[in-house]
Design a protein around this motif. Sequence first.
Motif, PDB file in Angstrom:
ATOM      1  N   GLY A 264     -35.884   4.861  47.520  1.00  0.00           N
ATOM      2  CA  GLY A 264     -35.152   5.004  46.154  1.00  0.00           C
ATOM      3  C   GLY A 264     -36.136   5.826  45.029  1.00  0.00           C
ATOM      4  O   GLY A 264     -35.475   6.255  44.052  1.00  0.00           O
ATOM      5  N   LEU A 268     -35.031   8.611  42.401  1.00  0.00           N
ATOM      6  CA  LEU A 268     -35.287   8.532  41.005  1.00  0.00           C
ATOM      7  C   LEU A 268     -35.936   9.696  40.439  1.00  0.00           C
ATOM      8  O   LEU A 268     -35.586  10.402  39.411  1.00  0.00           O
ATOM      9  N   LYS A 324     -40.402  -7.123  27.051  1.00  0.00           N
ATOM     10  CA  LYS A 324     -39.740  -7.121  28.345  1.00  0.00           C
ATOM     11  C   LYS A 324     -39.572  -5.614  28.807  1.00  0.00           C
ATOM     12  O   LYS A 324     -39.168  -5.775  30.327  1.00  0.00           O
ATOM     13  N   GLU A 328     -44.852  -5.837  33.430  1.00  0.00           N
ATOM     14  CA  GLU A 328     -44.098  -6.166  34.312  1.00  0.00           C
ATOM     15  C   GLU A 328     -42.726  -5.841  34.379  1.00  0.00           C
ATOM     16  O   GLU A 328     -42.010  -5.409  35.557  1.00  0.00           O
ATOM     17  N   HIS A 331     -40.193  -1.397  35.352  1.00  0.00           N
ATOM     18  CA  HIS A 331     -39.006  -1.150  36.283  1.00  0.00           C
ATOM     19  C   HIS A 331     -37.658  -1.047  35.511  1.00  0.00           C
ATOM     20  O   HIS A 331     -36.611  -0.454  35.676  1.00  0.00           O
ATOM     21  N   LEU A 332     -37.411  -2.229  34.616  1.00  0.00           N
ATOM     22  CA  LEU A 332     -36.300  -2.285  33.897  1.00  0.00           C
ATOM     23  C   LEU A 332     -36.229  -1.003  32.997  1.00  0.00           C
ATOM     24  O   LEU A 332     -34.787  -0.601  32.821  1.00  0.00           O
ATOM     25  N   GLY A 335     -34.874   1.989  35.212  1.00  0.00           N
ATOM     26  CA  GLY A 335     -33.708   1.798  35.544  1.00  0.00           C
ATOM     27  C   GLY A 335     -32.749   2.139  34.602  1.00  0.00           C
ATOM     28  O   GLY A 335     -31.673   2.893  34.743  1.00  0.00           O
ATOM     29  N   LEU A 336     -33.030   1.743  33.073  1.00  0.00           N
ATOM     30  CA  LEU A 336     -32.051   2.092  32.022  1.00  0.00           C
ATOM     31  C   LEU A 336     -32.394   3.200  31.972  1.00  0.00           C
ATOM     32  O   LEU A 336     -31.000   4.092  31.683  1.00  0.00           O
ATOM     33  N   PHE A 338     -32.731   5.778  33.732  1.00  0.00           N
ATOM     34  CA  PHE A 338     -32.220   6.563  34.869  1.00  0.00           C
ATOM     35  C   PHE A 338     -30.648   6.429  34.854  1.00  0.00           C
ATOM     36  O   PHE A 338     -29.899   7.490  35.090  1.00  0.00           O
ATOM     37  N   VAL A 339     -30.200   5.211  34.625  1.00  0.00           N
ATOM     38  CA  VAL A 339     -28.597   4.957  34.411  1.00  0.00           C
ATOM     39  C   VAL A 339     -28.453   6.248  33.414  1.00  0.00           C
ATOM     40  O   VAL A 339     -27.325   6.814  33.288  1.00  0.00           O
TER      41      VAL A 339
ATOM     42  N   VAL B 137     -25.701   5.861  40.152  1.00  0.00           N
ATOM     43  CA  VAL B 137     -25.545   5.321  38.801  1.00  0.00           C
ATOM     44  C   VAL B 137     -25.635   3.714  39.136  1.00  0.00           C
ATOM     45  O   VAL B 137     -26.297   3.177  38.437  1.00  0.00           O
ATOM     46  N   PHE B 139     -26.816   2.151  41.853  1.00  0.00           N
ATOM     47  CA  PHE B 139     -28.269   2.058  42.112  1.00  0.00           C
ATOM     48  C   PHE B 139     -29.159   1.685  41.098  1.00  0.00           C
ATOM     49  O   PHE B 139     -29.959   0.762  40.994  1.00  0.00           O
ATOM     50  N   GLY B 140     -29.207   2.718  39.736  1.00  0.00           N
ATOM     51  CA  GLY B 140     -29.919   2.141  38.813  1.00  0.00           C
ATOM     52  C   GLY B 140     -29.511   1.153  37.929  1.00  0.00           C
ATOM     53  O   GLY B 140     -30.246   0.326  37.506  1.00  0.00           O
ATOM     54  N   ILE B 143     -30.899  -1.809  39.873  1.00  0.00           N
ATOM     55  CA  ILE B 143     -32.342  -1.954  39.504  1.00  0.00           C
ATOM     56  C   ILE B 143     -32.541  -2.740  37.912  1.00  0.00           C
ATOM     57  O   ILE B 143     -33.348  -3.752  37.821  1.00  0.00           O
ATOM     58  N   VAL B 144     -31.639  -2.269  37.004  1.00  0.00           N
ATOM     59  CA  VAL B 144     -31.568  -2.998  35.870  1.00  0.00           C
ATOM     60  C   VAL B 144     -31.137  -4.470  35.778  1.00  0.00           C
ATOM     61  O   VAL B 144     -31.861  -5.301  35.683  1.00  0.00           O
ATOM     62  N   GLU B 147     -33.979  -6.333  37.597  1.00  0.00           N
ATOM     63  CA  GLU B 147     -35.179  -6.422  36.495  1.00  0.00           C
ATOM     64  C   GLU B 147     -35.067  -7.638  35.634  1.00  0.00           C
ATOM     65  O   GLU B 147     -36.036  -8.172  35.167  1.00  0.00           O
TER      66      GLU B 147
END
Lengths: 377, 343
Positions: A264, A268, A324, A328, A331-332, A335-336, A338-339, B137, B139-140, B143-144, B147
């Motif tokens: 993954g 990304l 946050k 640690e 990754h949040l 992910g954000l 990335f979305v 999307v 997948f992202g 992850i969110v 997390e």
Amino acid sequence: MNTILVTRNDLLLLLGFTIAVLAMPIWLQPFGAAYPDLMQRFAIYGIFAIGFNILFGLTGYLSFGHAAFFGVGSYAAVWSFKLLTMDAIPALVFAVLISGLFALLIGYVSLKRSGIYFSILTLAFAQMSYNLAYSVLTPITNGETGLQLTLADPRHLDQALGISSRSPALLGQPLLGYAGFYFCAGLLIVAFFIAQRITGSPFGMMLRAIKSNQTRMHYTGFNTRPYTLAAFVISGMYAGLAGALLAITDPLAGAERMQWAASGEVVLMTILGGVGTLVGPVIGAWIIKYFENIFSAFNEGILHRTFDFLPDGLEDAVVLVTSKFVGEGWHLTLGLVFVLIVVFLPGGIMEGVRRLVHWARRPAEPGRASPRPQPAE
Amino acid sequence: MFEVILLQFINGLDKGGAYALIALGLTLVFGTLGVVNFAHGALFMLGAFCAVTFQKLITLETVTVDPSQLSPWGTPVEVREPLVQAWLGDFGAVLVNYSVPFSLLLAIPVMLVIGIAMERGLIKYFYKRPHAEQILVTFGLAIVLQEIIKASFGANPIPQPVPTDLRGAADIGVMLGLNPGIITYPIWRLVYFLFSGVVIGAVFAFLRFTTFGMVVRAGMADRETVGLLGINIDRRFTIMFGLAAVVAGMAGVMYTPLLPPNYHLGMDFLVLSFVVVVVGGMGSLPGAVAAGFLLGILQSFASMTQVKALVPGIDQIIIYLVAVIILLVRPRGLLGRRGVMEA
């Protein structure tokens, strides 16, 4: 094939890329990232992403199992260190060949299907490799401990030549610190050059044709399989090369490199930078590795110092919220981001740059209609 | 020999139930909205954490230090009393004991809201985009979500208690007229299997026997025509997404006593569930259920020592292996409709 494959723009791009890579120790200084260990990883994951882009960017086949080839490359390199010699070149050759073979096998089966099925097939194969590496293949992979060098390793070639080096080397020159970085950087440039040649070649054109309309290719009586398979194997070899380099800079290979999370990650990187562009995936890889390193080191103490200028109550609140997203929780953030990228900027950072340039140029030349050339039908 | 086979067969049922429930939701979403949802495993995980939250809420307790009593090592005894027990008496005690099943009451509305919010907030923009982008999307998003859970609950698995009455094992062999002690089976896994059966039955009945379900099925078959008939099919599909989230969430809640949930629980199950969906046939609800149980049972057979001695490592890869074979031999899956996603 007498057409001129190397255009001036290509050469300039290659030149610019080479300079940017080799000058990394200088221009990364202000970012606090100019140490060999991190820059090595920039180069390694750059190679991985370039290779992934040859498959996904050109043919549109989304593989969710590329980490398997990365892991196989690492294992092959460490085995070469154990059995043959501590020299890096046999390890690289060995790793690229083995991962290429592995990719040939998996690609041959997976490419019988396309779309989401292809993604799931590659994911299934990668998970199989990962599970096997942890269980039955322990004699080869050393299971959870990971494959390491030991004093008892035979190293037949080294013994025959009477070399007793204990760390990976290139023709006797140990690959530590900056030597290691420049070695990886050199390979990154070579990898970039090859990818550029592939993209510009008739073969690359075929691959892009497959992406835009595979059915039409079929109707014209064109067998696409050999082309997609070739792209798959090439990109598997890139992954193997990257995996081997990671093993060279740190001679240890673990199965977690093959897990779906690692697959993954390269997806990304490629998306973040810009699918289908040459430089995009590399930039994506750098950004992710950079922030992984920098962000995860942030803790509340550093945050408090950063937001020192705010009033006390506000400072605590800001620190609470931002904490946050860093350390640690980085990754949040990933992910954000990335979305958001997939939603608003499917072409990644490269498209963003293009749009910015486009936007900045337009007011200067109001008379010009459409600056983007229309492709001929 | 018969007993051995029977034992492995029922051993696979609870896992098969979980696979079937997740795959059912995935298929519902794919069949209605045409979206490949990589965040579905995260919904399963969110459900599991609904159970964790509920259990935490319900075991909030007051701690009073009682200086008149001394513990054996001379410090004052701490008297702990769960608030729920103080307020509700015996019912409170039952509530604490049965926290896992009761958390379904929390999970259903929460998951419905999350599902609908997810669909309205993000996924609806991706109907027309290629499958690859949908995968990316969601997948992202996965992850969110994971997390966020990691940040709020930590990275370690959080075990959930089985209600005291349902602990231990049931001797199924005796019920079937075999000698006692041959086939014993943990009660909670039996409960899980029955639960999954009930939920699957309910979803099918809902689609089969209600007007709403009929409209949804019509929309799955021909969305455009249903729309032309003046039915707001999009709204119904949104609700189906919520329903799929609820099914995944409930599956997660009830699974917590079997496997202590942590933040990457969802992804572990997602990979398997996608394999299940593909084996069953994309878009086929009965296929998803059948394949879920089939793969659960196959996995249980592959973990037998005799089988493992024959083919080492088979238990690790059996599911993926089956998927690869099915995909290559029968592209539309076991029960897939002809022409649906066969490419």
